[in-house]
Design a protein around this motif. Structure first.
Motif, PDB file in Angstrom:
ATOM      1  N   LYS A   6       0.936  -1.427  -0.009  1.00  0.00           N
ATOM      2  CA  LYS A   6      -0.431   0.199   0.174  1.00  0.00           C
ATOM      3  C   LYS A   6       0.629   1.618  -0.255  1.00  0.00           C
ATOM      4  O   LYS A   6       1.104   1.129   0.813  1.00  0.00           O
ATOM      5  CB  LYS A   6      -0.901  -0.025   1.123  1.00  0.00           C
ATOM      6  CG  LYS A   6      -2.213   0.973   1.321  1.00  0.00           C
ATOM      7  CD  LYS A   6      -2.874   1.028   2.504  1.00  0.00           C
ATOM      8  CE  LYS A   6      -3.663  -0.019   2.842  1.00  0.00           C
ATOM      9  NZ  LYS A   6      -4.832   0.677   3.762  1.00  0.00           N
ATOM     10  N   LEU A   7       0.917   1.611  -1.347  1.00  0.00           N
ATOM     11  CA  LEU A   7       1.792   3.156  -1.108  1.00  0.00           C
ATOM     12  C   LEU A   7       0.811   4.697  -1.040  1.00  0.00           C
ATOM     13  O   LEU A   7       0.009   4.740  -2.084  1.00  0.00           O
ATOM     14  CB  LEU A   7       2.408   2.406  -2.111  1.00  0.00           C
ATOM     15  CG  LEU A   7       3.703   4.094  -2.954  1.00  0.00           C
ATOM     16  CD1 LEU A   7       4.581   3.725  -3.339  1.00  0.00           C
ATOM     17  CD2 LEU A   7       3.211   5.137  -3.097  1.00  0.00           C
ATOM     18  N   ALA A   8       1.401   5.234  -0.489  1.00  0.00           N
ATOM     19  CA  ALA A   8       0.290   6.521   0.429  1.00  0.00           C
ATOM     20  C   ALA A   8       1.189   8.011  -0.547  1.00  0.00           C
ATOM     21  O   ALA A   8       2.798   8.409  -0.147  1.00  0.00           O
ATOM     22  CB  ALA A   8       0.249   6.298   1.485  1.00  0.00           C
ATOM     23  N   HIS A   9       0.646   8.948  -0.763  1.00  0.00           N
ATOM     24  CA  HIS A   9       1.349  10.308  -1.110  1.00  0.00           C
ATOM     25  C   HIS A   9      -0.183  10.900  -1.038  1.00  0.00           C
ATOM     26  O   HIS A   9      -0.682  10.590  -1.787  1.00  0.00           O
ATOM     27  CB  HIS A   9       2.469  10.278  -2.255  1.00  0.00           C
ATOM     28  CG  HIS A   9       1.688  10.202  -3.432  1.00  0.00           C
ATOM     29  ND1 HIS A   9       1.121  11.381  -4.076  1.00  0.00           N
ATOM     30  CD2 HIS A   9       1.038   9.011  -4.448  1.00  0.00           C
ATOM     31  CE1 HIS A   9       0.904  11.198  -5.440  1.00  0.00           C
ATOM     32  NE2 HIS A   9       0.903  10.067  -5.905  1.00  0.00           N
ATOM     33  N   ASN A  10       0.545  12.900  -1.503  1.00  0.00           N
ATOM     34  CA  ASN A  10       0.162  13.724  -1.534  1.00  0.00           C
ATOM     35  C   ASN A  10      -0.196  14.478  -2.566  1.00  0.00           C
ATOM     36  O   ASN A  10      -0.632  15.819  -2.336  1.00  0.00           O
ATOM     37  CB  ASN A  10      -0.141  13.998  -0.405  1.00  0.00           C
ATOM     38  CG  ASN A  10       1.676  15.013  -0.185  1.00  0.00           C
ATOM     39  OD1 ASN A  10       2.424  14.982  -1.722  1.00  0.00           O
ATOM     40  ND2 ASN A  10       1.527  16.386   0.476  1.00  0.00           N
ATOM     41  N   ALA A  36       0.003   0.477   8.911  1.00  0.00           N
ATOM     42  CA  ALA A  36      -0.804   1.185   8.220  1.00  0.00           C
ATOM     43  C   ALA A  36      -0.665   0.944   6.757  1.00  0.00           C
ATOM     44  O   ALA A  36      -1.520   0.541   5.679  1.00  0.00           O
ATOM     45  CB  ALA A  36      -1.103   1.393   9.075  1.00  0.00           C
ATOM     46  N   VAL A  37       0.384   1.503   6.793  1.00  0.00           N
ATOM     47  CA  VAL A  37       0.698   1.988   4.826  1.00  0.00           C
ATOM     48  C   VAL A  37       2.036   1.305   5.325  1.00  0.00           C
ATOM     49  O   VAL A  37       2.648   1.060   5.580  1.00  0.00           O
ATOM     50  CB  VAL A  37       0.717   3.244   4.720  1.00  0.00           C
ATOM     51  CG1 VAL A  37       1.700   3.930   3.728  1.00  0.00           C
ATOM     52  CG2 VAL A  37      -0.492   4.508   4.804  1.00  0.00           C
ATOM     53  N   ASP A  38       2.013   0.812   3.995  1.00  0.00           N
ATOM     54  CA  ASP A  38       3.948   0.319   3.645  1.00  0.00           C
ATOM     55  C   ASP A  38       4.930   1.137   2.902  1.00  0.00           C
ATOM     56  O   ASP A  38       6.299   1.375   2.924  1.00  0.00           O
ATOM     57  CB  ASP A  38       3.571  -0.984   2.633  1.00  0.00           C
ATOM     58  CG  ASP A  38       2.760  -2.144   2.877  1.00  0.00           C
ATOM     59  OD1 ASP A  38       3.026  -2.983   4.635  1.00  0.00           O
ATOM     60  OD2 ASP A  38       1.402  -2.555   2.113  1.00  0.00           O
ATOM     61  N   VAL A  39       4.391   1.527   2.573  1.00  0.00           N
ATOM     62  CA  VAL A  39       5.612   2.473   1.116  1.00  0.00           C
ATOM     63  C   VAL A  39       4.760   3.858   1.459  1.00  0.00           C
ATOM     64  O   VAL A  39       3.648   4.221   1.034  1.00  0.00           O
ATOM     65  CB  VAL A  39       5.910   2.388  -0.228  1.00  0.00           C
ATOM     66  CG1 VAL A  39       6.908   3.169  -0.424  1.00  0.00           C
ATOM     67  CG2 VAL A  39       5.792   0.401  -0.128  1.00  0.00           C
ATOM     68  N   ALA A  40       5.737   4.859   1.081  1.00  0.00           N
ATOM     69  CA  ALA A  40       5.435   6.074   1.202  1.00  0.00           C
ATOM     70  C   ALA A  40       6.425   6.829   0.036  1.00  0.00           C
ATOM     71  O   ALA A  40       7.234   7.811   0.748  1.00  0.00           O
ATOM     72  CB  ALA A  40       4.816   7.007   2.814  1.00  0.00           C
ATOM     73  N   LYS A  41       5.733   7.838  -0.276  1.00  0.00           N
ATOM     74  CA  LYS A  41       6.282   9.512  -0.900  1.00  0.00           C
ATOM     75  C   LYS A  41       6.075  10.648   0.160  1.00  0.00           C
ATOM     76  O   LYS A  41       4.941  10.816  -0.033  1.00  0.00           O
ATOM     77  CB  LYS A  41       6.160   9.559  -1.837  1.00  0.00           C
ATOM     78  CG  LYS A  41       6.884  10.647  -2.716  1.00  0.00           C
ATOM     79  CD  LYS A  41       6.486  11.740  -2.690  1.00  0.00           C
ATOM     80  CE  LYS A  41       5.864  12.164  -2.691  1.00  0.00           C
ATOM     81  NZ  LYS A  41       4.975  13.558  -2.170  1.00  0.00           N
ATOM     82  N   VAL A  42       6.864  11.454   1.384  1.00  0.00           N
ATOM     83  CA  VAL A  42       6.918  12.384   1.248  1.00  0.00           C
ATOM     84  C   VAL A  42       8.431  12.893   1.629  1.00  0.00           C
ATOM     85  O   VAL A  42       9.365  12.624   0.705  1.00  0.00           O
ATOM     86  CB  VAL A  42       6.634  11.691   3.242  1.00  0.00           C
ATOM     87  CG1 VAL A  42       5.235  10.990   3.328  1.00  0.00           C
ATOM     88  CG2 VAL A  42       7.828  11.096   3.817  1.00  0.00           C
TER      89      VAL A  42
END
Ligand code: GCU
Length: 332
Positions: A31-35, A85-91
């Motif tokens: 699960k990958l999150a970004h804004n 809860a999130v595996d990968v994120a771009k921050v």
């Protein structure tokens, strides 16, 4: 009868496997999150990351992207990555400063001469290995960085080219202590806030200004409410791809390599589309949104932030990396 037993056994095995996955959290989807918005270059590069992971693992591992800050602000998403809860994120590296102070160097204004110098630092394995694994004990590691351009100041309705004009200006900054200090050093009033709130804050007058690369004007529509973009070039802050440390640890060795390779390849892909996008977005901001682009004499701003540089040069935690960058001893 025999058929029924085989069927039952197969079902039992599937339930057991699903049960194990639930216990260890080992679903095969990351699960990958970004804004950022779907037309932002970083989204395209993260799609490429997902594509590469899937291709290289023969779809054993898949990547599902949650864009537009759907899962929360960068700060919240970092916390979700810590818990898994999130595996990968771009921050942004600026948002990471509140979690690991090593990241603060990127928010120090004018620490890099130019993008070439920044690239040399980011491609130095000794520096990045230390940086990427420094946060393992707080739940995540770094996989790669992405070019997030050079940050410049933009205001709702006035040109700002001097420190006098900076005085009292309410400027949104990222949730980063160094960025807060930067605006203070320039005479403005820093207002840390999540990226998703900036448009409305500019529109309603809660803030007079913000600072970012050119994509903010078009990709996030800030050009609709901010009409002056000053080329202050005060920061070059990378975006970082981070991953839950435990999730990474539970991958097979081969999968670890796949994820790392895909990350680095997506960074190269991103380099390939970044400059063109900036040029394209600048034209759109000028011609369709009526944003005025203003050149400034940076030396006044550089001078004003020197006390901050002195602190970084003296601080035990930052002096090594500061000297490494400023000492000019790094080579390609
Ligand atoms: C850049 C960066 C984002 C960050 C944003 C901000 O656009 O790429 O990751 O959220 O700046 O100013 O908050």
């Amino acid at each position: 009868m025999k058929k029924n037993i085989i069927l039952l056994l197969a079902m039992f095995t599937m339930i057991m496997l699903a049960g194990c996955q639930a216990i260890t959290g080992e679903s095969r989807e990351l699960k990958l999150a970004h804004n950022q918005s779907l037309d932002h270059p970083i989204h395209l590069s993260l799609v490429e990351f997902g594509r590469l992971v899937e291709e290289k693992s023969n779809n054993e591992l898949t990547v599902k992207i949650y864009a537009n800050g759907q899962l929360g602000s960068e700060r919240e998403v970092i916390e979700l990555t810590q818990t898994g809860a999130v595996d990968v994120a771009k921050v942004s590296a600026s948002a990471l400063e509140g979690f690991e102070s090593d990241y603060s160097i990127f928010s120090l204004p004018y620490v890099f001469e130019d993008y070439e110098e920044f690239e040399i630092v980011m491609n130095n394995d000794e520096i990045t290995d230390q940086l990427y694994y420094q946060t393992e004990n707080i739940g995540f590691i770094g996989l790669t960085y992405y070019n997030a351009g050079t940050r410049h100041l933009y205001t709702k309705d006035k040109e700002v080219t001097s420190l006098e004009e900076m005085r009292g200006l309410k400027v949104r900054v990222q949730p980063s202590q160094t960025s807060v200090r930067m605006v203070e050093a320039l005479g403005g009033i820093p207002t840390p806030m999540a990226y998703g709130e900036v448009y409305t804050a500019l529109q309603s007058g809660v803030i007079d200004a913000a600072e970012n690369n050119e994509t903010a004007l078009v990709g996030n529509n800030h050009g609709e409410v901010a009409k002056y973009y000053m080329y202050t070039g005060h920061q070059i802050v990378p975006d970082m791809l981070i991953m839950n440390a435990e999730r990474f640890e539970h991958l097979t060795d081969e999968e670890k390599e796949i994820v790392k390779e895909a990350a680095v390849e997506s960074t190269m892909y991103h380099e390939g589309i970044w400059t063109e996008t900036i040029e394209e977005f600048t034209v759109i901001a000028k011609e369709r949104m009526g944003v005025e682009f203003v050149d400034v004499d940076k030396s006044i701003f550089i001078e004003a932030v020197q006390p901050l540089h002195k602190e970084y040069a003296a601080n035990e935690k930052t002096r090594d990396i500061y000297q490494l960058i400023k000492g000019g001893t790094l080579s390609e």
